[in-house]
Structure formats: C-alpha cells, structure tokens
Design a protein around this motif. Structure first.
Motif, PDB file in Angstrom:
ATOM      1  N   GLN A  31       0.850  -1.193   0.000  1.00  0.00           N
ATOM      2  CA  GLN A  31       0.000   0.000   0.000  1.00  0.00           C
ATOM      3  C   GLN A  31       0.883   1.239   0.000  1.00  0.00           C
ATOM      4  O   GLN A  31       1.987   1.228   0.564  1.00  0.00           O
ATOM      5  N   GLU A  32       0.405   2.293  -0.617  1.00  0.00           N
ATOM      6  CA  GLU A  32       1.158   3.550  -0.606  1.00  0.00           C
ATOM      7  C   GLU A  32       1.131   4.160   0.802  1.00  0.00           C
ATOM      8  O   GLU A  32       0.073   4.175   1.444  1.00  0.00           O
ATOM      9  N   PRO A  33       2.270   4.654   1.319  1.00  0.00           N
ATOM     10  CA  PRO A  33       2.266   5.312   2.642  1.00  0.00           C
ATOM     11  C   PRO A  33       1.317   6.512   2.635  1.00  0.00           C
ATOM     12  O   PRO A  33       1.162   7.196   1.624  1.00  0.00           O
ATOM     13  N   GLU A  34       0.685   6.746   3.771  1.00  0.00           N
ATOM     14  CA  GLU A  34      -0.256   7.863   3.886  1.00  0.00           C
ATOM     15  C   GLU A  34       0.055   8.716   5.101  1.00  0.00           C
ATOM     16  O   GLU A  34       0.332   8.189   6.181  1.00  0.00           O
ATOM     17  N   ASP A  35       0.035  10.018   4.894  1.00  0.00           N
ATOM     18  CA  ASP A  35       0.127  10.966   6.007  1.00  0.00           C
ATOM     19  C   ASP A  35      -1.267  11.534   6.228  1.00  0.00           C
ATOM     20  O   ASP A  35      -1.952  11.911   5.268  1.00  0.00           O
ATOM     21  N   SER A  36      -1.688  11.588   7.476  1.00  0.00           N
ATOM     22  CA  SER A  36      -3.028  12.122   7.748  1.00  0.00           C
ATOM     23  C   SER A  36      -3.015  12.961   9.011  1.00  0.00           C
ATOM     24  O   SER A  36      -2.252  12.694   9.954  1.00  0.00           O
ATOM     25  N   VAL A  37      -3.850  13.990   8.998  1.00  0.00           N
ATOM     26  CA  VAL A  37      -4.047  14.842  10.168  1.00  0.00           C
ATOM     27  C   VAL A  37      -5.510  14.705  10.580  1.00  0.00           C
ATOM     28  O   VAL A  37      -6.415  14.908   9.761  1.00  0.00           O
ATOM     29  N   ARG A  38      -5.731  14.322  11.824  1.00  0.00           N
ATOM     30  CA  ARG A  38      -7.089  14.217  12.354  1.00  0.00           C
ATOM     31  C   ARG A  38      -7.309  15.287  13.408  1.00  0.00           C
ATOM     32  O   ARG A  38      -6.471  15.463  14.291  1.00  0.00           O
ATOM     33  N   THR A  39      -8.428  15.971  13.320  1.00  0.00           N
ATOM     34  CA  THR A  39      -8.845  16.879  14.384  1.00  0.00           C
ATOM     35  C   THR A  39     -10.051  16.249  15.073  1.00  0.00           C
ATOM     36  O   THR A  39     -11.081  16.015  14.426  1.00  0.00           O
ATOM     37  N   TYR A  40      -9.887  15.950  16.338  1.00  0.00           N
ATOM     38  CA  TYR A  40     -10.983  15.364  17.118  1.00  0.00           C
ATOM     39  C   TYR A  40     -11.782  16.483  17.775  1.00  0.00           C
ATOM     40  O   TYR A  40     -11.206  17.492  18.227  1.00  0.00           O
ATOM     41  N   TYR A  41     -13.088  16.283  17.861  1.00  0.00           N
ATOM     42  CA  TYR A  41     -13.983  17.278  18.445  1.00  0.00           C
ATOM     43  C   TYR A  41     -14.719  16.683  19.644  1.00  0.00           C
ATOM     44  O   TYR A  41     -15.008  15.493  19.696  1.00  0.00           O
ATOM     45  N   GLU A  42     -15.027  17.557  20.599  1.00  0.00           N
ATOM     46  CA  GLU A  42     -15.749  17.145  21.797  1.00  0.00           C
ATOM     47  C   GLU A  42     -16.446  18.364  22.373  1.00  0.00           C
ATOM     48  O   GLU A  42     -16.110  19.502  22.037  1.00  0.00           O
ATOM     49  N   THR A  43     -17.445  18.142  23.198  1.00  0.00           N
ATOM     50  CA  THR A  43     -18.069  19.254  23.911  1.00  0.00           C
ATOM     51  C   THR A  43     -17.282  19.539  25.189  1.00  0.00           C
ATOM     52  O   THR A  43     -16.470  18.713  25.627  1.00  0.00           O
ATOM     53  N   TYR A  44     -17.530  20.682  25.780  1.00  0.00           N
ATOM     54  CA  TYR A  44     -16.799  21.068  26.991  1.00  0.00           C
ATOM     55  C   TYR A  44     -17.007  20.071  28.116  1.00  0.00           C
ATOM     56  O   TYR A  44     -16.119  19.841  28.927  1.00  0.00           O
ATOM     57  N   ASP A  45     -18.188  19.461  28.173  1.00  0.00           N
ATOM     58  CA  ASP A  45     -18.487  18.506  29.241  1.00  0.00           C
ATOM     59  C   ASP A  45     -18.439  17.046  28.756  1.00  0.00           C
ATOM     60  O   ASP A  45     -19.034  16.167  29.343  1.00  0.00           O
ATOM     61  N   TRP A  46     -17.750  16.795  27.639  1.00  0.00           N
ATOM     62  CA  TRP A  46     -17.429  15.435  27.173  1.00  0.00           C
ATOM     63  C   TRP A  46     -18.668  14.584  26.897  1.00  0.00           C
ATOM     64  O   TRP A  46     -18.747  13.434  27.277  1.00  0.00           O
ATOM     65  N   ARG A  47     -19.637  15.144  26.196  1.00  0.00           N
ATOM     66  CA  ARG A  47     -20.870  14.403  25.955  1.00  0.00           C
ATOM     67  C   ARG A  47     -20.668  13.237  24.981  1.00  0.00           C
ATOM     68  O   ARG A  47     -21.330  12.208  25.101  1.00  0.00           O
ATOM     69  N   LEU A  48     -19.795  13.398  23.998  1.00  0.00           N
ATOM     70  CA  LEU A  48     -19.539  12.295  23.079  1.00  0.00           C
ATOM     71  C   LEU A  48     -18.845  11.143  23.797  1.00  0.00           C
ATOM     72  O   LEU A  48     -19.219   9.980  23.637  1.00  0.00           O
ATOM     73  N   TYR A  49     -17.848  11.468  24.587  1.00  0.00           N
ATOM     74  CA  TYR A  49     -17.120  10.436  25.330  1.00  0.00           C
ATOM     75  C   TYR A  49     -18.073   9.660  26.256  1.00  0.00           C
ATOM     76  O   TYR A  49     -18.017   8.433  26.329  1.00  0.00           O
ATOM     77  N   LYS A  50     -18.942  10.390  26.927  1.00  0.00           N
ATOM     78  CA  LYS A  50     -19.887   9.740  27.842  1.00  0.00           C
ATOM     79  C   LYS A  50     -20.884   8.853  27.092  1.00  0.00           C
ATOM     80  O   LYS A  50     -21.452   7.929  27.669  1.00  0.00           O
TER      81      LYS A  50
END
Length: 516
Positions: A31-50
């Motif tokens: 496979q061809e090597p890949e460089d990637s940049v990820r920006t993760y998003y969350e709410t101030y009170d971590w609602r996605l994580y919860k």
C-alpha cells in the motif's frame, strides 16, 4: 468477526525489516504510505465520550465512531467552507439527528490534533485475494502548547470470511517479538493519555464527599467553594461565546449559591449573609435578558415546525431581531463580568469562605451536617406535599410557580448533602422529584415565553418593516404554546401523585424523618 488489533513494537524496531520478513513468508501487495491529520472534536463537558463516541475530521471528511470500534462508523463528506459548530449545522440527516440527541445545545470544540504516518501491506492468499491488512503507524499528538509522540504500533485489520488466516498471521506477529496491546485502547484514548488529558474533566454538578462528622459550617463552606469554582470555570466560555450552556451553568451555580444562603440557616453570622444575598442577587440579574434570548434562539427549529409556511417569513424576521438583541446583551454582560463590582464580590466571597473558621459560633455552625441536612430536607419536603395537595384545576399559575421553586430548593439541598446518605436511595428520590420538576419547569417556561411574546406583540410599531408578518408569526406561536401549556397543566396531577406516593414518602421518612 475479529476486531482490529493493535501491537506495541519493541525498541529499535524496523518496519522495513519486519515488512521484508512478511514478504518472505506470505504473498503480499504494498500500500502507498499515507500521512493524515485528524482533528478530534468534543463538547466542553465530554458528551460524546460519555456516549461512547468520538468524532474526528480528516481533510473534508467527518467520521463518527464508537470508542470501542464495534459499530459501523458514520461518514460525512463536508463541502462547505464553514466548520460546523453545533449538531444542527451538519448536512447529513442521520449524523445530525444522532449528534442532536447526544450534544443538545453544546458546541463542538477542537479537542486534540493527531499527525500520523501509516505504511501498510495487504496479506494475500494463494488466490491473491486480500485476507487481512497490516499497518505500521507513527503518530504525534498536539493539544495547545502540549505535544507528545504515541508509541509506534502495528495494527492488524481482519477481512470478513478469513478468520483462520487472521489468527495464523496474529501468531506470526507474536512469534516475531511484537507484543499485543492488552487493553486494545481506542486511538483517541491513547492520544489523550499521551498528553495527560483526562476525559470528563468538567461537571456542572456539585459532587462533594462530606465526612460523617463534618460540621454544618465546614460543609457549607465546601459546598459554596465548589459552586464558586463552577462560576469561575464557566466565565471564559461565556466571554468567548462558545455556546449557551456556559451561561446556563454559570447561572445555575449562582442560583444554587443563593438558595444555599437562604436555606442553610444559622451557620454563618446573619450580617454577613445578608450582604452576600444582595451580592448574588445582583449577579443573577446581570444575565437574565441574555438567558431569555438564548432560550428563544435555541427553540428556533421547534418554533419553525409549529407554524405553517405562510407565517415563516415573519418568524425569520423575529429571530433576526432576537439575534441583534442578543449581541447587545452579550456585550453588556461582558462589561459586567469585567467590572470592579463583580470582581470584588467574588473576591470577598472567596476570602470569606477561606476564613470561615475565624467567624464567631452561631446556632448551627458546629452541629453535625447530617443532622442539619435531615432537618432542612424534610421540612422542605413537607412544605411541597402540603402545597401540592391543595392545587386544583382552578388554582392560579403563581402557586404552581411557587411549588416549582420549592422543588428546586429541595433538589439543591439533596444534592448538597447527597454524600451523607445511601447513594441508591438518594438516586431514587432525585428520580421521583425530577419527574415532578420536569412538569413544573416546562409549565413555567411556557408561561414565561407566552407572556414575553405577548409583550413583544404590543411593542411592535405598526409602521416598522414587516410588522404585520412578525405579529402574525408571534400570535401563531402564542396559540400553539398555550395549547402545550394547558396540556402540561392537565398532566400536573399525575406527576404530583407519582411524587406523593407511598414509596417516596417512606423513603423521605426513612432518610430524613427522624429530624423533623
């Protein structure tokens, strides 16, 4: 089917050497090597994580995954220039609806950024079909001024229908001295750990652990200090205008402080209390108008659905006028938050709490907190039952409003002293109380909204642009909201009877009744 598996590589590991070893033993394609940049998003009170979720963006693609990688990810290609901040700004209905349930009115904030380089090999069978994929990943994590490198990893990705080949290759990897990650942590959780960020760093709830022998004054000081910290914590979010929940939590902390000052009696000298009651009443009023506007604007989509298309133009003009008002009110609040008067109140309150041990004794200052809590809570409970049983269909709205305030005061007191009582029984009581509060709170919100909307109609100048359209839209809203209000009023008795049940009364008697 097997989940993706990760392995920690030993020191001085060479991917090129390991890849050569794979090629010697298996059929492969590169496979061809890949460089990637990820920006993760969350709410101030971590609602996605919860909710066991994580959301990230790579280039113009958003992806919502389960933290444990068990679900099918939702993927959205984003073509607009503006980065979505709220759930309703996404243009994929499935993603929008799911995020709306989890995020509510909270904004998405960039959480961390990861920079990864991934090299991969497809492992093939004798028929040259891909049976699994193996990757080598190097990752750097960034969060504000912090940065860290994640340990290099080998990842195995299974292909459905080739379980035996996957297990055989996994054995080969382990025999090569590459160790399986026992916890198999999600990529995001590993990245957060690397930069020492703890999920669920913030909660708007008072979560004190009071010792059984804590005195009333010690308990009150600890409660008020936590509330003061919540006030200060939410200030930056209000100033940056990230989302409306910062102001909501700020106001709730002020309201709880005022409630505590009024209810937790005989603990501090009266002259001090009167001063701080006035101070916090002043702070509470600073943001009343802004919060009222936030409530309207948060209900935009709901209001739109209530009205026919014919009345929509007037509604849009109405919302535009509210947004202009909100900008002005936000500027006023920022000035107040920067004012010497506000800063002096917080400073003097902070100093008072830290030096409370120097104050003279009062009637309840050295009484055990658990005894006083029982007395405060049971007295408020009895008042609610007495008031509620007297409410009839013809009872004025003001009496339901007063009952709502008493329920709120009871809820605050229970939350303040919850750690002094059995957790499960407290949770049961709060659950019963919350159902009644929801009915009374929704009823009060509608009463306030209807009254304010009627006032707005009377203030519309007949010669103002779009005056007739705006008045018609507001009138239509008042009609629909009045129906909802009547429905809640009809449901009050059921909600109260559920609270005023044999089980609830027994719980209150058991936990708090002996101090009545």
């Amino acid at each position: 089917m097997e989940k993706k598996k990760t392995f920690s590589v030993p020191e001085k590991f060479s991917w090129n050497n390991f890849a050569a070893k794979i090629r010697e033993k298996f059929h492969v394609s590169r496979q061809e090597p890949e460089d990637s940049v990820r920006t993760y998003y969350e709410t101030y009170d971590w609602r996605l994580y919860k909710a066991n979720l994580c959301l990230f963006r790579t280039d113009n693609e958003y992806q919502l995954n389960d933290l444990d990688d068990t679900g099918t990810p939702l993927v959205l290609n984003w073509k607009l220039k503006k980065t979505p901040k709220f759930s309703w700004e996404f243009n994929n209905n499935e993603l929008k609806e799911l995020l709306d349930k989890k995020l509510g009115p909270r904004a998405l904030i960039p959480l961390i950024e990861t920079h990864s380089t991934v090299e991969g090999i497809n492992v093939l069978n004798d028929d040259h079909k891909t049976v699994l994929r193996v990757y080598f990943r190097k990752t750097a994590v960034r969060y504000r001024s912090r940065s860290a490198d994640l340990p290099d990893q080998i990842m195995l990705e299974p292909i459905r229908g080739y379980q035996q080949e996957f297990e055989g290759f996994e054995k080969f990897v382990i025999e090569s001295g590459i160790i399986p990650d026992l916890e198999q942590k999600n990529f995001l959780l590993s990245a957060l750990e690397a930069i020492r960020r703890e999920p669920s760093e913030y909660s708007s709830k008072v979560s004190l652990q009071l010792a059984p022998d804590t005195t009333c004054r010690e308990a009150a000081a600890a409660i008020f200090e936590e509330l003061l910290n919540l006030v200060k914590t939410n200030e930056p979010g209000i100033k940056e205008d990230i989302d409306s929940e910062f102001l909501h939590d700020f106001r709730t902390s002020i309201r709880r402080t005022r409630s505590g000052l009024a209810q937790i009696k005989g603990i501090f000298p009266k002259d001090f209390l009167e001063k701080f009651k006035r101070d916090f009443a002043y702070i509470g009023k600073m943001s009343n108008k802004l919060r009222d506007l936030d409530v309207y604007l948060l209900k935009q989509n709901k209001y739109r659905k209530m009205l026919p298309e014919l009345l929509q133009p007037g509604l849009e003009q109405f919302f535009l006028s509210l947004q202009r008002q909100r900008k002005r009110e936000h500027k006023k609040l920022l000035k107040n938050l920067e004012s010497p008067a506000y800063r002096d109140i917080l400073h003097s309150w902070d100093k008072f709490l830290k030096e409370q041990h120097k104050l003279p004794e009062t009637a309840n200052s050295h009484v055990p907190a658990v005894e006083a809590a029982k007395k405060f809570i049971f007295k408020r409970f009895q008042k609610i039952i007495c008031t509620g049983t007297q409410i009839a269909p013809e009872t004025p709205d003001d009496e339901l409003h007063q009952l709502r305030i008493n329920c709120k005061k009871l809820r605050y007191n229970i939350e303040f002293f919850a750690s002094l009582f059995p957790a499960k029984e407290i949770a049961d009581i709060v659950s019963h109380l919350k159902k009644l509060q929801d009915n009374l709170g929704d009823f009060n919100d509608l009463s306030v909204q209807i009254q304010a909307l009627c006032t707005k109609i009377h203030r519309i100048h007949p010669d103002a642009p779009g005056a007739i359209d705006i008045a018609a839209a507001i009138g239509g809203l008042v009609t629909r909201l009045s129906r909802e209000k009547q429905l809640l009023r009809n449901n009050f008795q059921t909600a109260f009877d559920q609270f005023n049940s044999k089980n609830t009364i027994q719980l209150f008697n058991k936990l708090f009744g002996e101090s009545k």
